[in-house]
Design a protein around this motif. Sequence first.
Motif, PDB file in Angstrom:
ATOM      1  N   GLN A 208       2.010  -2.495  -1.614  1.00 37.94           N
ATOM      2  CA  GLN A 208       0.838  -1.638  -1.757  1.00 37.94           C
ATOM      3  C   GLN A 208       0.251  -1.238  -0.408  1.00 37.94           C
ATOM      4  OE1 GLN A 208      -1.027  -4.401  -4.803  1.00 37.94           O
ATOM      5  NE2 GLN A 208      -1.647  -2.450  -5.643  1.00 37.94           N
ATOM      6  N   ALA A 209       0.578  -2.013   0.632  1.00 36.89           N
ATOM      7  CA  ALA A 209       0.053  -1.712   1.968  1.00 36.89           C
ATOM      8  C   ALA A 209       0.889  -0.675   2.703  1.00 36.89           C
ATOM      9  CB  ALA A 209      -0.027  -2.999   2.795  1.00 36.89           C
ATOM     10  N   HIS A 210       2.006  -0.256   2.130  1.00 34.84           N
ATOM     11  CA  HIS A 210       2.890   0.723   2.775  1.00 34.84           C
ATOM     12  C   HIS A 210       3.139   1.892   1.821  1.00 34.84           C
ATOM     13  CE1 HIS A 210       3.656  -2.947   5.104  1.00 34.84           C
ATOM     14  NE2 HIS A 210       4.050  -2.156   6.080  1.00 34.84           N
ATOM     15  N   ARG A 211       3.425   3.023   2.400  1.00 37.29           N
ATOM     16  CA  ARG A 211       3.713   4.212   1.599  1.00 37.29           C
ATOM     17  C   ARG A 211       5.197   4.219   1.249  1.00 37.29           C
ATOM     18  NH1 ARG A 211       0.990   8.629   0.319  1.00 37.29           N
ATOM     19  NH2 ARG A 211       2.113  10.543  -0.188  1.00 37.29           N
ATOM     20  N   LEU A 212       5.499   3.939   0.001  1.00 40.27           N
ATOM     21  CA  LEU A 212       6.880   3.855  -0.459  1.00 40.27           C
ATOM     22  C   LEU A 212       7.227   5.045  -1.338  1.00 40.27           C
ATOM     23  CD1 LEU A 212       7.097   0.066  -1.479  1.00 40.27           C
ATOM     24  CD2 LEU A 212       7.546   1.100   0.758  1.00 40.27           C
ATOM     25  N   SER A 213       8.492   5.390  -1.336  1.00 35.93           N
ATOM     26  CA  SER A 213       8.978   6.443  -2.216  1.00 35.93           C
ATOM     27  C   SER A 213       9.051   5.903  -3.635  1.00 35.93           C
ATOM     28  CB  SER A 213      10.362   6.911  -1.774  1.00 35.93           C
ATOM     29  OG  SER A 213      11.319   5.889  -2.021  1.00 35.93           O
ATOM     30  N   PRO A 214       9.126   6.791  -4.647  1.00 33.86           N
ATOM     31  CA  PRO A 214       9.280   6.296  -6.019  1.00 33.86           C
ATOM     32  C   PRO A 214      10.471   5.368  -6.197  1.00 33.86           C
ATOM     33  CG  PRO A 214       8.671   8.610  -6.031  1.00 33.86           C
ATOM     34  CD  PRO A 214       8.940   8.251  -4.595  1.00 33.86           C
TER      35      PRO A 214
END
Length: 279
Positions: A15-21
């Motif tokens: 949740q602390a990083h921007r991840l792809s779907p």
Amino acid sequence: MARDGAGEWLLDLAQAHRLSPAQRQIVQRMLGMFPDVAFLSTIEIAERAGVSQPTVTRLAAALGFAGFGEFRAALRDAVLAGIPQQRSPARPESGVAAIDQERANLDSLKRVIAGDPMARAVHLLAGASPLGVIGLRASAALAQYFGYFARRVLPAVSVCTDAGAVDDAVLQLSQQGAEALLFFAMPRYPAATVAAVRLARGLGLATVVIADNPLVPFAEDADVLLVAPVGTGLIFDSHASVVTLAISLLDAITRTDPHRTQQRLEAHEALVDRWVHDA
């Protein structure tokens, strides 16, 4: 699902990083692999998650690690910290274990109900008239349950549980002046539900989604995402925490207009003698 300390660590990290779907999907699958996941190779994780090995390697980088080896070492540290792992649903006493799991799920709702997303959901849905409620397949009963009680205290409630008619229902609600819709999206997530959420946003409607996991692949399509973990200890998922969250949400909505709520409850009570049976 209920998670142990290592699972919470991985979820917080994600949740602390921007991840792809696709990356969020891998994390979601990994949450169900504890504690074994900390000792698997990239190939083994890829096979279990149904993705390619490079995809797993890129996930480690996306989470801020220099490589998969460093990520796996951190996973092992989390698992070996001595936190008890979640129980297997295949045990003979699975019913007892399922109750323990639901208790943990219900306890996790305290933060959800007291949080800012809940307040935003109440603000959006309290002013929606008509209020659209959508739940398909496994979520159909949840939508019907919410709608049954919502009709007693709100002026206009429309429930859709038919995947074949959901697009028409969203369009009609938009044409009737609805400003926000409530979606229930439990596993396995119906494609029609995700398409309806995206259609609603395309029509300018706010979307409040109740799902079982903050890493659902359609999280970015929700204006507000409320998380209620499902129980996974029985042959089918149990929804005790989802029902509790749904009724807590309805309760909070009614409190925004207590005078209207009281009037409508009194009107309903006047009809009770027509249908209730006293033994």
